[in-house]
Enzyme design. Structure first.
Site, mmCIF file in Angstrom:
data_model
loop_
_atom_site.group_PDB
_atom_site.id
_atom_site.type_symbol
_atom_site.label_atom_id
_atom_site.label_comp_id
_atom_site.label_asym_id
_atom_site.label_seq_id
_atom_site.Cartn_x
_atom_site.Cartn_y
_atom_site.Cartn_z
ATOM 1 N N SER A 91 1.092 -1.216 0.205
ATOM 2 C CA SER A 91 0.316 0.102 0.029
ATOM 3 C C SER A 91 0.740 1.315 0.039
ATOM 4 O O SER A 91 1.888 1.696 0.846
ATOM 5 C CB SER A 91 -0.740 0.024 1.033
ATOM 6 O OG SER A 91 -1.552 1.154 1.329
ATOM 7 N N ASP A 260 -10.852 6.836 -0.319
ATOM 8 C CA ASP A 260 -10.195 5.765 0.010
ATOM 9 C C ASP A 260 -9.224 7.894 0.044
ATOM 10 O O ASP A 260 -10.085 8.164 -1.160
ATOM 11 C CB ASP A 260 -8.936 5.556 -1.002
ATOM 12 C CG ASP A 260 -7.296 5.784 -0.690
ATOM 13 O OD1 ASP A 260 -6.699 6.537 0.119
ATOM 14 O OD2 ASP A 260 -6.701 4.682 -0.639
#
Length: 349
Positions: A91, A260
């Protein structure tokens, strides 16, 4: 005060995306690689992930990271990434949060103006360059693992929306990617509900119609995450993205994920792989990608390679991170919610 668990964490965010970093209180995690440690944690200690990410300590948009000893001799530290439904192998926003925390809290010595370090993620080694000044990490740039496209411009039948055109690519996770114009969306933060609803419907459809498996590591399958994009704008952004971090099984008419808040590092990598495969982004060319808050990550194709039979890029991603707090989380043995909880007003399912 009594506690069966005491977990120390540093609260951080990368361009708006929360990435809590656990620095103490973890059980011993067995494994000869960080990937094996992640698998051990998922099998035997998944309650820590839900405890940290669900209520009353977490929220649907939050990510969490566990700092662990590195297994590879070249690595300075290891980290395990935790999200609401999975343990991603990599990530970008979480990498930026972890580097910011490690350097600004002194776990790894900061060297100004530039600190070089190597992290061991479950997906492999991540080379990092942190620009630092006056004790602050001003920018984190990391060389991501290879990203590649598996399907380009495929027809995807999305219930409730009709047939759209989509791409499926790996950037550290498997993404299904589509132009937001097909859904009539501008990818602004006030459209968050509509964006997530469209993303989750698209994700559910892609998992049935275009399931994929990583050609080198068959344990990584997907798609597990979705992204809507827009072309360059008048503000200097080369692209705009909105990524939905899935919250579970899609339910038509419902919302099952969270937006996100950042431009998403692995999502930017996957998008760059698609653009390169289509001849729209060249090696050495920078790609400034804006998220729903219009904060940005800057990507760059550093090199090209192959992943199995697929042409791939080696991208770098850079962005900024900030520490927002330091916390100790306690778990009373009499607490009825030993692994956290979810309630249907803001959580999926």
């Amino acid at each position: 005060m009594r506690a069966s668990k005491v977990i120390t964490a540093v609260e951080a965010h990368a361009e708006g995306e929360g990435g809590r970093v656990i620095t103490a209180g973890l059980p011993h995690l067995k494994g000869t690689t960080v990937k094996e440690m992640m698998q051990f944690m998922a099998k035997h200690h998944d309650d820590i992930r839900t405890l940290m990410l669900q209520e009353p300590r977490g929220n649907p948009a939050l990510c969490c990271n566990a700092i662990v000893p590195p297994c590879h001799p070249e690595a300075d530290a290891g980290f395990i990434i935790m999200e609401q439904t999975e343990y991603p192998p990599m990530s970008g926003s979480n990498t930026i949060c972890v580097v910011t925390v490690l350097l600004e809290t002194g776990v790894i010595a900061m060297r100004e103006p530039v600190t070089h370090l190597t992290l061991e993620a479950p997906a492999g080694l991540i080379k990092v360059k942190a620009t630092c000044k006056d004790g602050k990490v001003e920018r984190v740039k990391f060389r991501n693992l290879p990203a590649f496209a598996m399907h380009l411009d495929v027809p995807l039948d999305v219930p409730g929306y009709g047939t759209i055109t989509a791409d499926i690519a790996w950037g550290g996770m498997f993404y299904v990617i589509a132009d937001a114009g097909q859904f009539g969306l501008g990818l602004t933060s006030d459209e968050g509900f509509k964006v997530v609803k469209a993303c989750e419907a698209m994700l559910a459809a892609s998992q049935v119609q275009f399931p994929v498996t990583h050609p080198v590591d068959a344990e990584f399958t997907g798609p597990t995450i979705s992204q809507l994009t827009l072309p360059p704008d008048q503000e200097g952004h080369d692209g705009i993205s909105a990524v939905s971090v899935s919250g579970g099984t899609y339910k038509p008419g419902g919302i099952t994920g969270a937006l996100d808040r950042s431009p998403c590092g692995t999502g930017t990598s996957a998008k760059m792989a698609v653009l390169h495969a289509k001849g729209l982004l060249a090696q050495g060319q920078e790609f400034v990608n804006a998220g729903p808050l219009r904060t940005t990550f800057t990507g760059r194709i550093e090199d090209t390679t192959k992943v199995g039979p697929y042409d791939a890029i080696i991208p770098s991603i850079s962005g900024r991170g900030w520490i927002s707090g330091m916390s100790q989380y306690l778990l009373d043995p009499s607490d009825p919610f030993q692994s956290g909880f979810t309630v249907g007003d803001i959580w999926a399912g």
